[in-house]
Structure formats: C-alpha cells, structure tokens
Write an enzyme that holds these catalytic residues in place. Structure first.
Site, PDB file in Angstrom:
ATOM      1  CB  CYS A 130      -4.239   3.046  -1.323  1.00 58.42           C
ATOM      2  SG  CYS A 130      -2.910   1.827  -1.271  1.00 58.42           S
ATOM      3  CB  CYS A 149      -3.623  -1.840  -1.584  1.00 55.34           C
ATOM      4  SG  CYS A 149      -5.119  -1.336  -0.712  1.00 55.34           S
ATOM      5  CB  CYS A 204      -3.409   2.586   2.375  1.00 57.81           C
ATOM      6  SG  CYS A 204      -4.751   1.442   1.949  1.00 57.81           S
ATOM      7  CB  CYS A 220      -0.863   0.059   1.261  1.00 54.55           C
ATOM      8  SG  CYS A 220      -2.012  -1.298   1.469  1.00 54.55           S
TER       9      CYS A 220
END
Length: 186
Positions: free
Chosen positions: A70, A67, A40, A36
């Site tokens: 994000c 992810c 995030c 991430c």
C-alpha cells in the site's frame, strides 16, 4: 492533526479497507514490524498484534517499515494534506453544527474551492462525508451502549431526529432499531 477515534473504530476502518481514513492514521503490526494505510488490501493481522499511530514519523521512529503493497509513505495527490486536514476537522468536530463556511474558514480557502477539491479527491461533499462520520459514531453507540435512539442522535452530532433517521437509512440501508437488533443477533 490527531483524530478522535477509538481503537475499535480504527480497527473497523482497516477491516473495511476504508481509504477515506488513509493518512489520518497508520496500522502497525507488532509481529511483522510493518505499517500500512487503513485501506491496505493485505491479509489482516490479529487484533492483539496491532497498534495505531496518527503520524507517519512516529510509526517509523517506533521501528516499523512501510508496507510494500500500500506504500503508506507516498502521498497520492498534491491536495492530500488539505483533504486530510478537512477530514480530521470533520472527525474532531462531528458533534458541532458545522457549515461549509466554518470548514472553509478553518482550512483557509473559499467554500466553493473547498467543496470542489473535496469532491474531486473523495467523490463526495464535506456534508455527506460528515454525515457518514456521524452515522459511524451512531452505529458504534448502537452496538456498544444502551442509549435511546434520540440520545444517540444528539450524541452523534445530528440536530434533528428526522434527519438522523433519514441519513442513517441512506447510509446503512436500515433503521437504527433494525441495525441494533441485527448487531445483537450477529
């Protein structure tokens, strides 16, 4: 460009969901194999399950996937790389006396254009951003060292103690002594 932040400093950035560090490092969670951005908003993993990578290619080569929340693999702005380079330069050079001209020379654009782009992308000037980096360093030292405030002032890159105290109060809404005391109690 690699940035000089400790594991704990990076951890603080992800806990605070600090978007100013997006693209400068990535948080990889060993248990989920997902990586991430620092900003995030997903639930935070356990600290022991986290690894940090400075480069998206390296984190993907290590077997982590992006992810879905994000979307760290997507650049958000045409100037994102330039801004990342400026921020990395500021983080790595926070101890030095840096002028807007120095930063502009390093990046290869005019100071006026640099300040305008930086403010447009981050909402602040390179100077205020550098001050925040220095205050983050000072706060970390206040928590983890026995240095005096004056030693911390110079270690964090400030040229004068009066400027250090003024900027610290503006950013943290308390004095360095109050901050240290609060952290010791908390």
């Amino acid at each position: 460009m690699k940035i000089n932040l400790s594991f704990d400093e990076k951890w603080e950035k992800i806990i605070a969901c600090d978007q100013t560090y997006d693209g400068l490092f990535y948080t990889a969670v060993k248990t989920t194999k997902i990586y991430c951005r620092p900003s995030c908003k997903s639930r935070k993993p356990k600290k022991i399950n986290v690894e940090f990578y400075d480069d998206r290619q390296k984190v993907e080569n290590a077997g982590f996937r992006a992810c879905k929340r994000c979307k760290p693999e997507i650049e958000h702005s045409p100037h994102a790389q330039l801004i990342k380079d400026v921020i990395a330069y500021l983080i790595n050079g926070y101890k030095q006396r840096l002028t807007l001209q120095d930063i502009a020379n390093h990046i290869g654009i005019s100071p006026f254009h640099l300040e305008r782009l930086f403010k447009q992308e981050t909402g602040e000037t390179p100077r205020s951003y550098l001050d925040k980096i220095r205050i983050d360093k000072a706060a970390c030292l206040l928590k983890s060292s026995c240095y005096s405030n004056l030693e911390i002032c110079y270690e964090a890159g400030f040229q004068s103690s009066s400027n250090f105290y003024k900027v610290f109060r503006n950013v943290k809404q308390c004095s360095p002594n109050e901050y240290r005391e609060k952290e010791r109690r908390g």
